[in-house]
Design an enzyme around this catalytic site. Sequence first.
Site, PDB file in Angstrom:
ATOM      1  N   ASN A 109       0.847  -1.191   0.000  1.00 45.18           N
ATOM      2  CA  ASN A 109       0.000   0.000   0.000  1.00 45.18           C
ATOM      3  C   ASN A 109       0.881   1.239   0.000  1.00 45.18           C
ATOM      4  O   ASN A 109       1.979   1.230   0.562  1.00 45.18           O
ATOM      5  CB  ASN A 109      -0.883   0.002   1.259  1.00 45.18           C
ATOM      6  CG  ASN A 109      -1.739   1.252   1.358  1.00 45.18           C
ATOM      7  OD1 ASN A 109      -2.469   1.603   0.424  1.00 45.18           O
ATOM      8  ND2 ASN A 109      -1.666   1.948   2.493  1.00 45.18           N
ATOM      9  N   HIS A 111       0.877   5.247   1.177  1.00 47.28           N
ATOM     10  CA  HIS A 111       0.192   6.191   2.064  1.00 47.28           C
ATOM     11  C   HIS A 111       0.876   7.553   1.942  1.00 47.28           C
ATOM     12  O   HIS A 111       2.111   7.616   1.918  1.00 47.28           O
ATOM     13  CB  HIS A 111       0.269   5.689   3.512  1.00 47.28           C
ATOM     14  CG  HIS A 111      -0.476   6.552   4.478  1.00 47.28           C
ATOM     15  ND1 HIS A 111      -1.854   6.551   4.570  1.00 47.28           N
ATOM     16  CD2 HIS A 111      -0.044   7.475   5.392  1.00 47.28           C
ATOM     17  CE1 HIS A 111      -2.231   7.412   5.497  1.00 47.28           C
ATOM     18  NE2 HIS A 111      -1.166   7.994   6.010  1.00 47.28           N
TER      19      HIS A 111
END
Length: 236
Positions: A109, A111
């Site tokens: 992911n 961020h």
Amino acid sequence: MTPPSPPRVAVLASGRGSNLRVLLDYFTVDARRGSAVIALVASDKADAGALAVASEHGVDARALSMDERHEASLLALLVEHAIEIVVLAGYVRLVPPAVVRAYEGRMVNVHPALLPAFGGKGMYGGRVHRAVLQSGVRLSGPTVHFVDELYDHGAIITQWPVPVLERDTEQTLAARVLHAEHRLLPRVVHALASGRLRWSSEGVRGASLGMAPDMVFALAGPDALEQAMDQALGLT
């Protein structure tokens, strides 16, 4: 001897798909980087711009069912497409536990802040940059990490510092962080797909920031940031 096929990647996105465009460009426009194939794009929102971006590029685009069958249907979709790596690119939903377990060490992911600060449930988009500005910190920047069963919690792979300026607004800070994010994410996926980066129970292996913040801020020239990231992630 036939060379092995590049790993098949799925991208999960909830928004307009700017990171998806960068990933598609990185792995398809430049033949040198054919170390992965974006084979599937899925979204929790049927009207997400990312699905339109996928269709423009001839990539299978699917809107996910968000009912009680979500966990099983998402896992079945990934298996159906023989997906080996999953990338969350602006995906705001918590990935179901069974999917996280199935792709442990193969799901990442991005961020838009320097985790572990400014992360967690509800921390995405403008909320993150607003919190950064309100805190008074002088550094922000993207973080790429492995995904576990909590929001923004998995083992950090790498981060790239971006200065927070006195005159910054949410919009100007977001644009500066996104500039770095668009360059960092595809390189991490490249490192993972090529085997230069791996995860084990003992932690991340094969990637690090590799540069002090003052060195990053001193970079000059249109390709300097990309070259620095390639060097830091062992892609040169």
